[in-house]
Structure formats: C-alpha cells, structure tokens
Design a protein around this motif. Structure first.
Motif, PDB file in Angstrom:
ATOM      1  N   GLU A 412       0.906  -1.202   0.144  1.00  0.00           N
ATOM      2  CA  GLU A 412       0.139   0.003  -0.062  1.00  0.00           C
ATOM      3  C   GLU A 412       0.924   1.274  -0.009  1.00  0.00           C
ATOM      4  O   GLU A 412       0.677   2.199  -0.753  1.00  0.00           O
ATOM      5  N   TRP A 413       1.788   1.348   0.755  1.00  0.00           N
ATOM      6  CA  TRP A 413       2.775   2.335   0.904  1.00  0.00           C
ATOM      7  C   TRP A 413       3.670   2.729  -0.619  1.00  0.00           C
ATOM      8  O   TRP A 413       3.692   3.645  -1.094  1.00  0.00           O
ATOM      9  N   SER A 414       4.022   1.693  -1.119  1.00  0.00           N
ATOM     10  CA  SER A 414       4.620   1.631  -2.252  1.00  0.00           C
ATOM     11  C   SER A 414       4.005   2.078  -3.431  1.00  0.00           C
ATOM     12  O   SER A 414       4.430   2.568  -4.570  1.00  0.00           O
ATOM     13  N   SER A 415       2.597   2.426  -3.290  1.00  0.00           N
ATOM     14  CA  SER A 415       1.805   2.962  -4.433  1.00  0.00           C
ATOM     15  C   SER A 415       2.256   4.566  -4.637  1.00  0.00           C
ATOM     16  O   SER A 415       2.198   4.672  -6.032  1.00  0.00           O
ATOM     17  N   ARG A 416       3.048   4.811  -4.035  1.00  0.00           N
ATOM     18  CA  ARG A 416       3.420   6.288  -4.050  1.00  0.00           C
ATOM     19  C   ARG A 416       4.685   6.427  -4.855  1.00  0.00           C
ATOM     20  O   ARG A 416       5.379   7.499  -5.194  1.00  0.00           O
ATOM     21  N   TRP A 417       5.276   4.846  -4.812  1.00  0.00           N
ATOM     22  CA  TRP A 417       6.454   5.122  -5.963  1.00  0.00           C
ATOM     23  C   TRP A 417       6.226   4.730  -7.498  1.00  0.00           C
ATOM     24  O   TRP A 417       7.093   4.561  -8.095  1.00  0.00           O
ATOM     25  N   ARG A 418       5.111   4.554  -7.683  1.00  0.00           N
ATOM     26  CA  ARG A 418       4.779   3.916  -9.121  1.00  0.00           C
ATOM     27  C   ARG A 418       4.935   5.100  -9.962  1.00  0.00           C
ATOM     28  O   ARG A 418       4.783   6.385  -9.365  1.00  0.00           O
ATOM     29  N   PRO A 419       5.633   4.894 -11.191  1.00  0.00           N
ATOM     30  CA  PRO A 419       5.598   3.279 -11.729  1.00  0.00           C
ATOM     31  C   PRO A 419       6.966   2.813 -11.593  1.00  0.00           C
ATOM     32  O   PRO A 419       7.515   2.264 -12.623  1.00  0.00           O
ATOM     33  N   TRP A 420       7.862   3.238 -10.645  1.00  0.00           N
ATOM     34  CA  TRP A 420       9.266   3.160 -10.705  1.00  0.00           C
ATOM     35  C   TRP A 420       9.708   2.390  -9.318  1.00  0.00           C
ATOM     36  O   TRP A 420      10.665   2.602  -8.800  1.00  0.00           O
ATOM     37  N   ARG A 421       8.846   1.366  -8.858  1.00  0.00           N
ATOM     38  CA  ARG A 421       9.088   0.728  -7.624  1.00  0.00           C
ATOM     39  C   ARG A 421      10.171  -0.100  -7.674  1.00  0.00           C
ATOM     40  O   ARG A 421      10.975  -0.378  -6.662  1.00  0.00           O
ATOM     41  N   ALA A 422      10.589  -0.558  -8.974  1.00  0.00           N
ATOM     42  CA  ALA A 422      11.868  -1.462  -8.945  1.00  0.00           C
ATOM     43  C   ALA A 422      13.206  -0.537  -8.644  1.00  0.00           C
ATOM     44  O   ALA A 422      13.990  -1.068  -7.947  1.00  0.00           O
ATOM     45  N   TYR A 423      12.898   0.553  -8.968  1.00  0.00           N
ATOM     46  CA  TYR A 423      14.052   1.585  -8.545  1.00  0.00           C
ATOM     47  C   TYR A 423      13.986   1.848  -6.952  1.00  0.00           C
ATOM     48  O   TYR A 423      15.149   1.990  -6.352  1.00  0.00           O
ATOM     49  N   ALA A 424      12.831   1.897  -6.428  1.00  0.00           N
ATOM     50  CA  ALA A 424      12.883   2.208  -4.893  1.00  0.00           C
ATOM     51  C   ALA A 424      13.463   0.989  -4.291  1.00  0.00           C
ATOM     52  O   ALA A 424      14.094   1.069  -3.319  1.00  0.00           O
ATOM     53  N   VAL A 425      13.137  -0.293  -4.784  1.00  0.00           N
ATOM     54  CA  VAL A 425      13.993  -1.457  -4.177  1.00  0.00           C
ATOM     55  C   VAL A 425      15.315  -1.054  -4.167  1.00  0.00           C
ATOM     56  O   VAL A 425      15.907  -1.678  -3.027  1.00  0.00           O
ATOM     57  N   GLN A 426      16.061  -0.387  -5.252  1.00  0.00           N
ATOM     58  CA  GLN A 426      17.371  -0.305  -5.013  1.00  0.00           C
ATOM     59  C   GLN A 426      17.824   0.422  -3.964  1.00  0.00           C
ATOM     60  O   GLN A 426      18.843   0.095  -3.268  1.00  0.00           O
ATOM     61  N   HIS A 427      17.027   1.586  -3.482  1.00  0.00           N
ATOM     62  CA  HIS A 427      17.293   2.308  -2.282  1.00  0.00           C
ATOM     63  C   HIS A 427      17.038   1.533  -0.913  1.00  0.00           C
ATOM     64  O   HIS A 427      17.865   1.756  -0.117  1.00  0.00           O
ATOM     65  N   LEU A 428      16.140   0.754  -0.884  1.00  0.00           N
ATOM     66  CA  LEU A 428      15.791  -0.131  -0.009  1.00  0.00           C
ATOM     67  C   LEU A 428      16.996  -1.144   0.443  1.00  0.00           C
ATOM     68  O   LEU A 428      17.424  -1.503   1.442  1.00  0.00           O
ATOM     69  N   TRP A 429      17.402  -1.834  -0.677  1.00  0.00           N
ATOM     70  CA  TRP A 429      18.529  -2.810  -0.592  1.00  0.00           C
ATOM     71  C   TRP A 429      19.898  -1.971  -0.153  1.00  0.00           C
ATOM     72  O   TRP A 429      20.496  -2.827   0.776  1.00  0.00           O
TER      73      TRP A 429
END
Length: 454
Positions: A412-429
């Motif tokens: 639900e929170w990740s909806s604000r990162w769309r359409p680039w959630r794969a790039y948000a994953v890189q920051h979390l990693w």
C-alpha cells in the motif's frame, strides 16, 4: 518547433541530431522501455535487432499480430513504421562502430545490419549529414580493433550510481560465466549468430565495452544486451523526481541519485538463477549456479580473462534429472520444470514478451512463488514497477525507514513510488549491510556517482 516521438520519425522529416551534443547517442527510450503494450514490445524487439534478422513478418509473429496490424500500431504511436525504426537502429550502431572502433568501414556496414555497403553509405550520409569516412575522421579514428574484437563506448543519461549497480552484479557473479578483475566486469554471451565475451568498465561519462565475438553480425545484439544489463537506457532524472515525492525516500535519492536496476543479459538465464536463489544466501546461490555451469555449460574462449563457459541452455537443463541437482528436491523439480517451459516456449521471458503472460506463466510452475516472479520481472524482463515486498532485504530497509514491514502495508505504501517501484527497491536494498552494496577492487576507479554524456 515540432515534436517527434522517436529519432527515426525526426529523421524521416529531414531533421538531423546536433553533431555536438548528440541527443540520439542513447538509443533506448525510457518511455517505451517502461511500457508493456504492443508498441513498446515492438520497440524493444527492434532494438534487439529482430527486424534485421527476421524482417517485419518475424516481428509480427513474435507479437502475435498480423504484419499490417503491427505496422499500423507502430506508425500511429511513433510516426514511422518498423522498417524505419530498424533503419535508425542500424544507423546508430554504425555510428558507434565508426566512431568508437577501428573496424574497417566495409565490415562496419555488415556488422551494423546493412545488406550492402551502398545502403550503408547512403543511410549514414542521410542520417548524419556526413560520409562514414568523415564521421571517423571527425572522431579522430577508432580505438582498437582486431578481427572478432572491438572496443566501443556506451553513453548513458546521468547521473549513474556506480557502486549500487556494479556491486550487485559482482556480488552475484556466477563462477565461469562472470568475473570481476581489475575493475572490469566480464561475462560470456549467448547471441543470435554465435557466442561472445564482454568486458565492461567505467569511464568518464561512458561505459567502455570490449567485445569478443565469434560472429560480428552479433554486434548490435551484444551492445543492446550490455546496455540492458546495466540499465543504461533509464531516465534517472524522471525516476528520482517521482521517488523524491515521498518524504521518506527523498534523503536517500538526494544522497545516491541515479540508481539503476541490475539486470541480466539473458532473461531465461536469470529465471534459473532466481530459482536457485530461493531461500538461500547469495554465496550459496553462486556456488550452486557455478556447479551447474561447470557440469552443463558450454566452453567459451576468453582471451583477455577467466570466463570459461556459457550458462547452460534451457534445452539442456530441461533434460536434467532433478535428483542430480545440488539443491533440495522440490527446488530441483521447479528448476527443471521452468527450464522446460522456457525451452518449449510455453513461457516467453524475452525482450518483447508480454509481461502479464510472463507473470501468469511463471506463477503456474509449481515451486515458483511471488518473490521469484517479481525478481524475474524486475531484473530479467525489465518491468520498472516490479516490487518484492516479501524480500528479506526490502523489509529490513523498510523497517529502518519506519515503513510498514507487513506485505500488505508495504504494498500500500509503495503505491506512491509507482511506476518506478523497482528503483525504490534499489534504495531499500542499499540500506542493508550486504556485499552487494560494496564494490571490491576499487584501485584507480572513478567516483561512485558519475555524470552521463547524454
């Protein structure tokens, strides 16, 4: 002022790109790379060189449409048809080889996909306003070429966060197929006409790509796959702008802008590697993959390094006894089953694949869950919005930021990162203490963030 959807459309209207800033030097378009519709799939397949190899009928067949329908759809969206896009792709490959290598111009023509030297000369003159010879003279000659080997520059849109990209690829490198030595990432390639080995190293605003190919007709495909591996056609400014709207991610983006998604030169290969990596450490996954490569991979010659094999083909892995694999029985059966699906074409994870069909096809294989599917979508297929809320390191990163760690809450929170959630994953990693966030052997290297040339 007129706006054109592609460089090919601009060329058809008689425009030429600026010879100084070369805005068309980065051939891929984030707009089409980030979409999953038919036209976007067509653009990716054309960039891979499919039209040069199989013509527009081959493109239509891969997309599941008639030739007329594909031409109509592409023309409507891009202002030109598939042949014009392929022509622009050949022209860009030709310029890259003319300016970045010492390959004889006659060989450049055929390596870039032209049917004759005459059409090569005419296209280059038309698109760039200069003859091939003049282009090379302007670039002050080539930089190193011997038969079957060449060195080319891969420009990109800056900024590029180097450690997060190379670090991940180095940490997950499979022995025999990939190696990191002296600041160069090397790996073997399985290509349409033969095999190859590539060495990639960072330069000043470019990535240097040294190719050794068994068939020079694979130049365009090899370059396309190397760009895909490093996600060089991304638009980091657009990505970072969206992610910065989230006040939680904003400081991370400001500190390390230009993060890319580390991908794979062969999506089918990555599917197998993702299955191997289920519920095991990175080191354990590398070890198991290395054993598969040693036993089932085809030998390849690497004159400049220690790469020795190709990753096993899906046809070979589909015929392996699961009990003979160095992994738990259920995972071994899943590996063989998905290899069989890929080999038979029941699941297509190629450059122009239908993302919905990929998700459905992989999910139908027993032993493959949501984590594996989304990892394949992110790093293999290239969906920029793929998200892995159940990943251990993603959840750990979310916890450090005070975000929800339950799957439903994080989605639900990740909806604000769309359409680039794969790039948000890189920051979390990147928030975790994982070897993928540290790049070894940095002697004489450039800074972690470098600016692109285009």
């Amino acid at each position: 002022m007129r706006f054109c959807a592609t460089a090919a459309a601009a060329q058809r209207e008689g425009f030429r790109a600026c010879k100084r800033c070369q805005p068309d030097a980065v051939p891929g378009s984030p707009r089409w790379n980030g979409r999953a519709d038919v036209v976007a799939r067509a653009v990716r397949l054309i960039g891979e060189g499919l039209v040069d190899r199989e013509g527009v009928p081959g493109l239509a067949s891969r997309l599941g449409y008639s030739v007329r329908q594909v031409e109509r759809l592409v023309q409507a969206e891009l202002g030109v048809g598939p042949l014009a896009l392929a022509r622009a792709q050949r022209a860009q490959t030709a310029r890259l080889l003319i300016e970045s290598s010492g390959m004889p111009l006659g060989e450049v023509a055929f390596a870039a996909g032209f049917a004759s030297v005459r059409s090569f000369n005419a296209t280059v003159a038309s698109v760039f306003g200069m003859t091939p010879g003049a282009l090379r003279e302007r670039a002050r000659g080539g930089v190193g070429y011997s038969p079957g080997r060449l060195l080319v520059r891969l420009p990109f849109r800056g900024p590029l966060h180097v450690e997060g990209l190379w670090g991940h690829l180095v940490a997950t490198a499979v022995p025999g197929v990939e190696e990191w030595s002296g600041g160069v990432l090397r790996r073997s390639l399985r290509l349409p006409f033969g095999t190859g080995v590539v060495g990639l190293r960072r330069g000043d605003g470019v990535v240097w790509c040294e190719l050794s190919l068994s068939d020079m007709r694979d130049v365009s495909a090899a370059i396309s796959r190397c760009r895909w591996l490093l996600d060089l056609d991304a638009d980091p400014v657009a990505v970072d702008e969206v992610l910065s709207h989230d006040e939680v991610l904003r400081p991370l983006v400001a500190a390390a802008g230009g993060r890319r998604v580390p991908r794979s030169v062969d999506p089918a290969e990555f599917v197998v590697r993702a299955v191997i990596g289920q519920q095991v450490s990175t080191a354990a996954a590398r070890t198991v993959a290395g054993r598969l490569v040693e036993e089932f991979g085809e030998p390849v010659v690497d004159v400049g390094g220690g790469v020795s094999r190709l990753f096993p083909s899906m046809e070979v892995l589909a015929g392996v006894d699961p009990a003979a694999l160095p992994m738990p029985g259920s995972r071994g059966r899943a590996l063989v089953a998905v290899a069989d699906a890929l080999a038979s074409g029941a699941v297509d994870v190629g450059v122009g694949s239908d993302w919905g069909a990929v998700r459905a096809g992989l999910s139908a294989v027993r032993g493959i869950g949501p984590w594996t599917v989304e990892m394949v979508m992110m790093r293999g297929v290239g969906d920029p919005d793929a998200f892995v809320p159940g990943d251990l390191w993603v959840r750990a990163g979310a916890e450090r930021l005070g975000l929800p760690t339950a799957v439903s809450g994080l989605v639900e929170w990740s909806s604000r990162w769309r359409p680039w959630r794969a790039y948000a994953v890189q920051h979390l990693w990147a928030l975790g203490d994982h070897e993928a966030n540290r790049l070894p052997d940095l002697s004489g290297s450039s800074p972690a963030v470098v600016e692109g040339s285009a």
